[in-house]
Design a protein around this motif. Sequence first.
Motif, PDB file in Angstrom:
ATOM      1  N   UNK A 179      -7.607  22.866 -31.128  1.00 46.03           N
ATOM      2  CA  UNK A 179      -8.327  23.452 -32.260  1.00 46.03           C
ATOM      3  C   UNK A 179      -7.615  23.157 -33.575  1.00 46.03           C
ATOM      4  N   UNK A 180      -6.296  23.256 -33.565  1.00 43.23           N
ATOM      5  CA  UNK A 180      -5.527  22.973 -34.765  1.00 43.23           C
ATOM      6  C   UNK A 180      -5.712  21.516 -35.179  1.00 43.23           C
ATOM      7  N   UNK A 181      -5.674  20.635 -34.214  1.00 43.18           N
ATOM      8  CA  UNK A 181      -5.867  19.207 -34.469  1.00 43.18           C
ATOM      9  C   UNK A 181      -7.283  18.934 -34.975  1.00 43.18           C
ATOM     10  N   UNK A 182      -8.249  19.735 -34.515  1.00 44.67           N
ATOM     11  CA  UNK A 182      -9.650  19.532 -34.915  1.00 44.67           C
ATOM     12  C   UNK A 182      -9.950  20.086 -36.299  1.00 44.67           C
ATOM     13  N   UNK A 183      -9.010  20.820 -36.896  1.00 42.54           N
ATOM     14  CA  UNK A 183      -9.154  21.211 -38.293  1.00 42.54           C
ATOM     15  C   UNK A 183      -9.851  22.527 -38.571  1.00 42.54           C
ATOM     16  N   UNK A 184      -9.949  23.422 -37.586  1.00 43.71           N
ATOM     17  CA  UNK A 184     -10.539  24.729 -37.893  1.00 43.71           C
ATOM     18  C   UNK A 184      -9.600  25.500 -38.820  1.00 43.71           C
ATOM     19  N   UNK A 185     -10.146  26.454 -39.545  1.00 39.72           N
ATOM     20  CA  UNK A 185      -9.355  27.203 -40.515  1.00 39.72           C
ATOM     21  C   UNK A 185      -8.499  28.284 -39.868  1.00 39.72           C
ATOM     22  N   UNK A 186      -8.997  28.888 -38.790  1.00 39.92           N
ATOM     23  CA  UNK A 186      -8.272  29.976 -38.148  1.00 39.92           C
ATOM     24  C   UNK A 186      -8.534  29.960 -36.650  1.00 39.92           C
ATOM     25  N   UNK A 187      -7.548  30.436 -35.893  1.00 43.52           N
ATOM     26  CA  UNK A 187      -7.631  30.493 -34.437  1.00 43.52           C
ATOM     27  C   UNK A 187      -7.269  31.916 -34.014  1.00 43.52           C
ATOM     28  N   UNK A 188      -8.196  32.571 -33.329  1.00 37.79           N
ATOM     29  CA  UNK A 188      -7.990  33.972 -32.941  1.00 37.79           C
ATOM     30  C   UNK A 188      -7.522  34.043 -31.486  1.00 37.79           C
ATOM     31  N   UNK A 189      -6.475  34.847 -31.249  1.00 39.86           N
ATOM     32  CA  UNK A 189      -5.846  34.916 -29.929  1.00 39.86           C
ATOM     33  C   UNK A 189      -5.620  36.378 -29.555  1.00 39.86           C
ATOM     34  N   UNK A 190      -5.810  36.687 -28.271  1.00 44.51           N
ATOM     35  CA  UNK A 190      -5.489  38.026 -27.790  1.00 44.51           C
ATOM     36  C   UNK A 190      -6.486  38.518 -26.769  1.00 44.51           C
ATOM     37  N   UNK A 191      -6.249  39.710 -26.245  1.00 43.59           N
ATOM     38  CA  UNK A 191      -7.169  40.340 -25.302  1.00 43.59           C
ATOM     39  C   UNK A 191      -8.548  40.452 -25.938  1.00 43.59           C
ATOM     40  N   UNK A 192      -9.593  40.334 -25.133  1.00 43.75           N
ATOM     41  CA  UNK A 192     -10.945  40.378 -25.670  1.00 43.75           C
ATOM     42  C   UNK A 192     -11.258  41.637 -26.443  1.00 43.75           C
ATOM     43  N   UNK A 193     -10.652  42.766 -26.047  1.00 43.27           N
ATOM     44  CA  UNK A 193     -10.862  44.032 -26.744  1.00 43.27           C
ATOM     45  C   UNK A 193      -9.756  44.305 -27.751  1.00 43.27           C
ATOM     46  N   UNK A 194      -9.073  43.264 -28.164  1.00 42.10           N
ATOM     47  CA  UNK A 194      -8.045  43.408 -29.182  1.00 42.10           C
ATOM     48  C   UNK A 194      -6.668  43.628 -28.591  1.00 42.10           C
TER      49      UNK A 194
END
Length: 338
Positions: free
Chosen positions: A34-49
Amino acid sequence: MTRVYIQDVSLRDGMHALRHRLPVEKVAAIAAALDEAGVDAIEVGHGDGIGGSSLTYGVSGSTDRAWIEAAASVVKRARLTTVVMPGIGRIDDINAARDCGITSIRVSVLGSEGDVAIQHLEHARRLGLDTSGFLMMSHAIDPEQLGQNAKIMEAAGAECIFIADSCGRLTPRDVTARVDALRQALRPETQIGIHAHENLSLSVANSLAAVDAGAYRVDAALAGHGAGAGNAPIEPFVAVANLYGYEHGADLFKLQDAADDLVRPLQTVPLQVNRETSTLGYAGVYSSFLRHAEAAASRYGLDTRDVIVALGERGLVGGQEDMIVDVALDLVKVRQPA
């Protein structure tokens, strides 16, 4: 030229599709792509936060710390972000996420409960994080009321307010009305975002309608990887964004490669609009309830659609997953002969 900020949620909302059990090494591989593809932000974590791992929401196959650190180790340019839900995630969880490499966070509450987010938003701003409010179940709140709750979050420090179509229930005209209401309620410099689900096959159309109405940040996911029928798939959204002449930094072919090579092979159940997922949108039921409803229906010999419709009639919201079995048992009682 219209500029859009593209945030990928494959590694957070997508956790629902894998019961929050994505291996750490896969997180790293997808984040790097995703970083290589140029998105502005990448969200990570448990689905419920962050802090969501539990019997109620789903026990994680790893920890938020391990997932975030894995992504942080490979991401070079995109913002690394996560979600916190007050009542699930604590202030200490925000601190830990920041220490692991998070630079952006979204505080997620029901669309009618903006005041619940105040403490978490204020703390995130004090930490210097890029901070957004996330108004869930936005279809169930009239636009003006949604705008007032957005204003509460803005006053607490939110730099962007997301309209979250948690059920995939909104239509393009509904989205336009809500973006208009937020634009009228908020300061000009406060950004607006859209988080769409595919349950009624409208996620890309809704995202485009939001941008045309004045939204700036757009959530999307590789191969639509997310709860219910999935999130807005990032590949067709970027393709149409190109056709519309939107300005962004994402590379369509690299996103297509990441979706087909890295994400689709992980999907044990195809993410698609079918009788169950379209019923989620039709009934206005939280997308992450799907797996819970399927399990309850299978256990008690019910049609999953009947369970979903009953959940919608009762107006259950995220955080009430433990009541799904109760709803199923009530349906069983109704169908038993006197």
